[in-house]
Design an enzyme around this catalytic site. Structure first.
Site, PDB file in Angstrom:
ATOM      1  N   PHE A  52       0.891  -1.170   0.000  1.00 30.68           N
ATOM      2  CA  PHE A  52       0.000   0.000   0.000  1.00 30.68           C
ATOM      3  C   PHE A  52       0.928   1.218   0.000  1.00 30.68           C
ATOM      4  O   PHE A  52       1.325   1.709   1.059  1.00 30.68           O
ATOM      5  CB  PHE A  52      -0.893   0.008   1.248  1.00 30.68           C
ATOM      6  CG  PHE A  52      -1.976  -1.029   1.257  1.00 30.68           C
ATOM      7  CD1 PHE A  52      -1.683  -2.371   1.413  1.00 30.68           C
ATOM      8  CD2 PHE A  52      -3.309  -0.660   1.120  1.00 30.68           C
ATOM      9  CE1 PHE A  52      -2.688  -3.330   1.425  1.00 30.68           C
ATOM     10  CE2 PHE A  52      -4.318  -1.613   1.121  1.00 30.68           C
ATOM     11  CZ  PHE A  52      -4.001  -2.948   1.280  1.00 30.68           C
ATOM     12  N   ASP A  53       1.299   1.682  -1.187  1.00 34.56           N
ATOM     13  CA  ASP A  53       2.353   2.697  -1.244  1.00 34.56           C
ATOM     14  C   ASP A  53       1.918   4.031  -0.643  1.00 34.56           C
ATOM     15  O   ASP A  53       2.761   4.855  -0.294  1.00 34.56           O
ATOM     16  CB  ASP A  53       2.818   2.900  -2.693  1.00 34.56           C
ATOM     17  CG  ASP A  53       3.716   1.754  -3.157  1.00 34.56           C
ATOM     18  OD1 ASP A  53       4.327   1.097  -2.298  1.00 34.56           O
ATOM     19  OD2 ASP A  53       3.795   1.523  -4.375  1.00 34.56           O
ATOM     20  N   GLU A 112       0.892   2.875   3.516  1.00 34.99           N
ATOM     21  CA  GLU A 112       2.032   2.336   4.268  1.00 34.99           C
ATOM     22  C   GLU A 112       3.253   3.243   4.222  1.00 34.99           C
ATOM     23  O   GLU A 112       4.172   3.067   5.020  1.00 34.99           O
ATOM     24  CB  GLU A 112       2.430   0.959   3.720  1.00 34.99           C
ATOM     25  CG  GLU A 112       1.432  -0.135   4.073  1.00 34.99           C
ATOM     26  CD  GLU A 112       1.797  -1.500   3.493  1.00 34.99           C
ATOM     27  OE1 GLU A 112       1.251  -2.486   3.979  1.00 34.99           O
ATOM     28  OE2 GLU A 112       2.614  -1.568   2.545  1.00 34.99           O
ATOM     29  N   ILE A 126       3.009   8.711  -1.102  1.00 33.47           N
ATOM     30  CA  ILE A 126       3.683   8.986  -2.365  1.00 33.47           C
ATOM     31  C   ILE A 126       4.214  10.419  -2.420  1.00 33.47           C
ATOM     32  O   ILE A 126       5.037  10.740  -3.277  1.00 33.47           O
ATOM     33  CB  ILE A 126       2.793   8.671  -3.588  1.00 33.47           C
ATOM     34  CG1 ILE A 126       1.464   9.435  -3.553  1.00 33.47           C
ATOM     35  CG2 ILE A 126       2.554   7.175  -3.687  1.00 33.47           C
ATOM     36  CD1 ILE A 126       0.636   9.251  -4.826  1.00 33.47           C
ATOM     37  N   TYR A 168       9.743   0.477  -8.328  1.00 36.39           N
ATOM     38  CA  TYR A 168       8.855   1.008  -9.348  1.00 36.39           C
ATOM     39  C   TYR A 168       8.893   2.521  -9.410  1.00 36.39           C
ATOM     40  O   TYR A 168       9.014   3.194  -8.401  1.00 36.39           O
ATOM     41  CB  TYR A 168       7.413   0.594  -9.029  1.00 36.39           C
ATOM     42  CG  TYR A 168       6.815  -0.297 -10.090  1.00 36.39           C
ATOM     43  CD1 TYR A 168       7.105  -1.652 -10.115  1.00 36.39           C
ATOM     44  CD2 TYR A 168       5.975   0.218 -11.071  1.00 36.39           C
ATOM     45  CE1 TYR A 168       6.566  -2.464 -11.088  1.00 36.39           C
ATOM     46  CE2 TYR A 168       5.440  -0.599 -12.043  1.00 36.39           C
ATOM     47  CZ  TYR A 168       5.743  -1.943 -12.049  1.00 36.39           C
ATOM     48  OH  TYR A 168       5.207  -2.746 -13.017  1.00 36.39           O
ATOM     49  N   TYR A 181       6.258   5.582 -10.625  1.00 36.79           N
ATOM     50  CA  TYR A 181       4.922   5.965 -11.067  1.00 36.79           C
ATOM     51  C   TYR A 181       4.978   7.440 -11.416  1.00 36.79           C
ATOM     52  O   TYR A 181       5.331   8.271 -10.570  1.00 36.79           O
ATOM     53  CB  TYR A 181       3.887   5.756  -9.958  1.00 36.79           C
ATOM     54  CG  TYR A 181       3.740   4.324  -9.519  1.00 36.79           C
ATOM     55  CD1 TYR A 181       2.885   3.461 -10.185  1.00 36.79           C
ATOM     56  CD2 TYR A 181       4.457   3.838  -8.430  1.00 36.79           C
ATOM     57  CE1 TYR A 181       2.747   2.138  -9.779  1.00 36.79           C
ATOM     58  CE2 TYR A 181       4.326   2.518  -8.023  1.00 36.79           C
ATOM     59  CZ  TYR A 181       3.467   1.674  -8.695  1.00 36.79           C
ATOM     60  OH  TYR A 181       3.338   0.376  -8.291  1.00 36.79           O
ATOM     61  N   HIS A 207      -1.701  -3.379 -10.134  1.00 38.85           N
ATOM     62  CA  HIS A 207      -1.549  -2.040  -9.552  1.00 38.85           C
ATOM     63  C   HIS A 207      -2.932  -1.412  -9.479  1.00 38.85           C
ATOM     64  O   HIS A 207      -3.610  -1.307 -10.509  1.00 38.85           O
ATOM     65  CB  HIS A 207      -0.688  -1.134 -10.434  1.00 38.85           C
ATOM     66  CG  HIS A 207       0.676  -1.668 -10.716  1.00 38.85           C
ATOM     67  ND1 HIS A 207       1.789  -1.305  -9.990  1.00 38.85           N
ATOM     68  CD2 HIS A 207       1.115  -2.527 -11.661  1.00 38.85           C
ATOM     69  CE1 HIS A 207       2.849  -1.920 -10.480  1.00 38.85           C
ATOM     70  NE2 HIS A 207       2.468  -2.675 -11.495  1.00 38.85           N
ATOM     71  N   HIS A 262      -0.561  -6.701 -14.414  1.00 38.02           N
ATOM     72  CA  HIS A 262       0.793  -6.738 -14.957  1.00 38.02           C
ATOM     73  C   HIS A 262       1.317  -8.174 -14.994  1.00 38.02           C
ATOM     74  O   HIS A 262       1.824  -8.692 -13.998  1.00 38.02           O
ATOM     75  CB  HIS A 262       1.724  -5.837 -14.151  1.00 38.02           C
ATOM     76  CG  HIS A 262       3.032  -5.617 -14.837  1.00 38.02           C
ATOM     77  ND1 HIS A 262       4.033  -4.833 -14.327  1.00 38.02           N
ATOM     78  CD2 HIS A 262       3.502  -6.083 -16.022  1.00 38.02           C
ATOM     79  CE1 HIS A 262       5.061  -4.847 -15.167  1.00 38.02           C
ATOM     80  NE2 HIS A 262       4.764  -5.602 -16.189  1.00 38.02           N
TER      81      HIS A 262
HETATM   82 NI    NI Z   1       3.734  -3.686 -12.660  1.00 39.55          NI
END
Ligand code: NI
Length: 653
Positions: free
Chosen positions: A316-317, A320, A323, A401, A403, A453, A612
């Protein structure tokens, strides 16, 4: 706050100089962050070793913000400035929330949140890595794997979800993944160290236990992608330059952005990153509201591999970590091209001290191809207009990753949201010759795990005012019969979503499904309820089992659209504190009340789900994958609002 970086000297563009006073929605600046922390420390027993998780603007109630602005386009309200502070006291093992008034120099509220695990702070993540690598059991596990130099091991702490044992209840935990590399410009994820994990108590900052599931050899290849490691580079591209000799067509005044007919304000929080506020479109001299506020409110990445520990990989970016704090400083000509303006943002570090992310938000214009065209065959004349769009973006790095988040504003009243996903796919080591159902072999002995995602985009709509109704619109065939003798008839069928229980919906491209956000209290001259429609792009739902821990924690990802009545405290779809939460918080909890959502102030929660299944071409670094949706005026205007766009001056048409 506004940085000037342009391909040419931009000193005379009129944007330098004195900034306006603080607007009610401006994010906290460094001085305000420092003052909020100082007031809190003076007036409450904040432990010296408390970890500050976030210090963010406490947004004023809607009735204190002029939208549309009553006078001109630069409303500066004399409003009280307040800060939301979240902190973790490791000694009491407690999470605290405070609201601090900067205007009154006082603490308005101060409370512990029982059981809450605030997002992990960068300090905790860094310390967790240090104690992991100092642990004798980890070092012994590395030695068993033939890894003698711990300096070549990268530790990646992850949120543990609800997977910890009962003996660890109440503890603030992270668990770790380990990766090896021989040299600094090797791919950091090319050599995952299988089966060796530390579970770390972040309050004590001590390793609780180490799990060793056995050895799988490291994959043989380095997976390098830096330019001097990939062989000869192409040399056949000729220069492409974006030149705007008179500067860009947008205007940045503090955090207010004006471009073409669009008027909006920007904000930024540690958790959500970029926030759009008070988005309006100027129509015949009047700014008409479209959205009160928009942000990405959760970002959830579940993985498919069921093996021990691999099944724990659910990130849970936002809940948690956040961003905002993961946001990159952008570089001209790399991340954004052309005549670019940047905004810096101020955040609080773990001690509560302000720090700056320079060039965190990028603003630029792009040619967007064709806007509209017609060749009149009878007269032989052509009318054609180029489309220009305003791009507002920021980019985060969440471990492996990247984004890149884009909001596009178009001249015809359309808003588009797009995420570009790139970076490096999460890997695991495979024994030689083996494959797996749960990932793609992307290099020898290297598995890129299947995953999803989910972006939960919170859209606090305000179409021509706060009172809106959402309709689901499906195109449907009309039954063949006297009214449809040839069987060709079809029509859009519009169904109002009246209560929260009716407003948990999924995409249906076979019916051309969209959701119309309309203002039922107003009519355009043509007699339509002014409306914007949410046009979904490709999207999937979560594949995790309905009773699984991950689904319970991320129930928002089981539907593409949720609609709730606006409530200032309802900001995050998996609840305020998803970190280690057992689930059920946020949207599933609020919507149990089944509140009415018709002709009222509503919020749309759009879940954008991306599947993905890694491709070999995603290795060693992944070409950008694009996902998004559009908000299009649909009866908001009485005709094409971009008729008045002038023909390109250099054109022959
Ligand atoms: Ni991905």
């Amino acid at each position: 706050m506004v940085s000037h970086h342009a391909t040419k000297d931009s000193g005379s563009d009129g944007m330098a100089g004195k900034l306006p006073a603080r607007h009610a929605l401006d994010p906290l600046d460094a001085g305000e962050i420092a003052r909020a922390v100082q007031i809190l420390r003076q007036q409450r027993p904040v432990p010296t070793d408390a970890r500050f998780v976030s210090v963010t603007l406490h947004e004023p109630p809607k009735d204190q913000v002029a939208f549309p602005a009553s006078e001109g386009r630069d409303p500066i309200a004399e409003v009280s400035r307040e800060a939301d502070v979240v902190l973790r006291d490791p000694r009491q093992r407690a999470t605290f929330e405070a609201v601090v008034s900067l205007t009154a120099c006082s603490v308005l509220s101060w409370r512990t949140i029982p059981g809450a695990q605030a997002p992990l702070t960068p300090g905790e993540i860094g310390d967790c890595a240090v104690v992991t690598m100092a642990d004798a059991r980890i070092l012994a596990g590395l030695e068993r794997r033939g890894i003698a130099d711990p300096g070549r091991v990268r530790v990646e702490p992850w949120g543990i979800g609800a997977f910890s044992g009962p003996e660890e209840a109440g503890r603030r935990l992270a668990w770790t993944l380990l990766f090896y590399r021989d040299q600094a410009d090797d791919n950091p994820y090319a050599k995952p160290i299988h089966g060796l994990h530390a579970i770390v108590d972040l309050d004590d900052m001590a390793v609780l236990r180490v799990e060793d599931l056995g050895t799988v050899p490291l994959p043989p290849e380095a997976g390098a992608y830096v330019s001097d490691r990939v062989g000869p580079l192409r040399d056949d591209l000729r220069p492409l330059e974006i030149i705007q000799p008179e500067g860009p067509s947008f205007d940045v005044r503090g955090w207010e952005i004006c471009w073409q007919r669009w008027r909006l304000r920007l904000g930024f929080t540690a958790r959500e990153g970029l926030v759009l506020h008070t988005v309006g479109y100027e129509d015949h001299g009047e700014v008409r509201p479209v959205m009160w506020r928009a942000s990405v409110a959760e970002l959830f990445i579940p993985y498919a591999d069921p093996r021990p520990f691999y099944a724990w990989r659910n990130a849970f970016d936002i809940g948690e970590v956040g961003i905002g704090i993961l946001t990159n400083s952008l570089e001209l000509g790399c991340d954004c091209l052309g005549e670019v303006r940047y905004l810096d943002v101020d955040l609080a570090d773990g001690s509560g001290a302000p720090y700056k992310i320079p060039q965190a938000i990028c603003l630029h214009e792009e040619d967007a191809g064709l806007l509209w065209k017609h060749f009149d065959a009878t007269s032989g004349s052509t009318e054609v207009r180029r489309s220009r769009r305003l791009v507002i973006s920021f980019i985060i790095t969440a471990d492996n990753y990247e984004y890149a988040f884009y909001w596009y504003f178009y001249q015809d009243g359309m808003i588009e949201f797009e995420v570009k996903l790139t970076g490096i796919v999460m890997t695991c080591a495979l024994p030689p010759g083996e494959a797996s159902d749960f990932g793609t072999v992307v290099a020898p002995q290297t598995l890129a795990s299947h995953h999803q995602h989910f972006f939960s985009v919170r859209l606090d709509m305000a179409v021509d005012g706060l009172r809106n109704t959402v309709y689901e619109v499906d195109a449907e065939a009309v039954a063949m019969g006297p009214g449809n003798p040839l069987g060709n008839a079809f029509q859009p069928v519009r169904r109002p979503l009246r209560r929260e229980s009716e407003a948990q919906r999924v995409v249906d491209p076979s019916r051309g499904r969209y959701w119309l956000v309309a203002n039922p209290g107003k009519r355009t001259q043509l007699g339509h309820e002014p409306a914007y429609k949410l046009v979904p792009g490709p999207s999937v739902l979560a594949f995790s089992h309905p009773t699984s821990s991950v689904t319970r924690r991320a129930t928002f990802a089981t539907k593409n659209l949720w609609v709730t009545p606006f409530h200032a405290a309802e900001r995050f779809p998996a609840g305020d504190y998803p970190n280690q939460h057992p689930g059920g918080a946020g949207l599933p909890a609020w919507t149990k009340a089944d509140r009415p959502i018709e002709d009222t102030d509503i919020v749309l929660w759009y879940t954008l789900g991306n599947l993905h299944i890694a491709r070999p071409e995603d290795w060693p670094v992944m070409p950008v994958e694009r996902v998004g949706f559009m908000l299009k005026p649909a009866g908001f205007f009485d005709q094409n609002p971009a008729l008045d766009v002038a023909p390109a001056s250099s054109s022959h048409c």
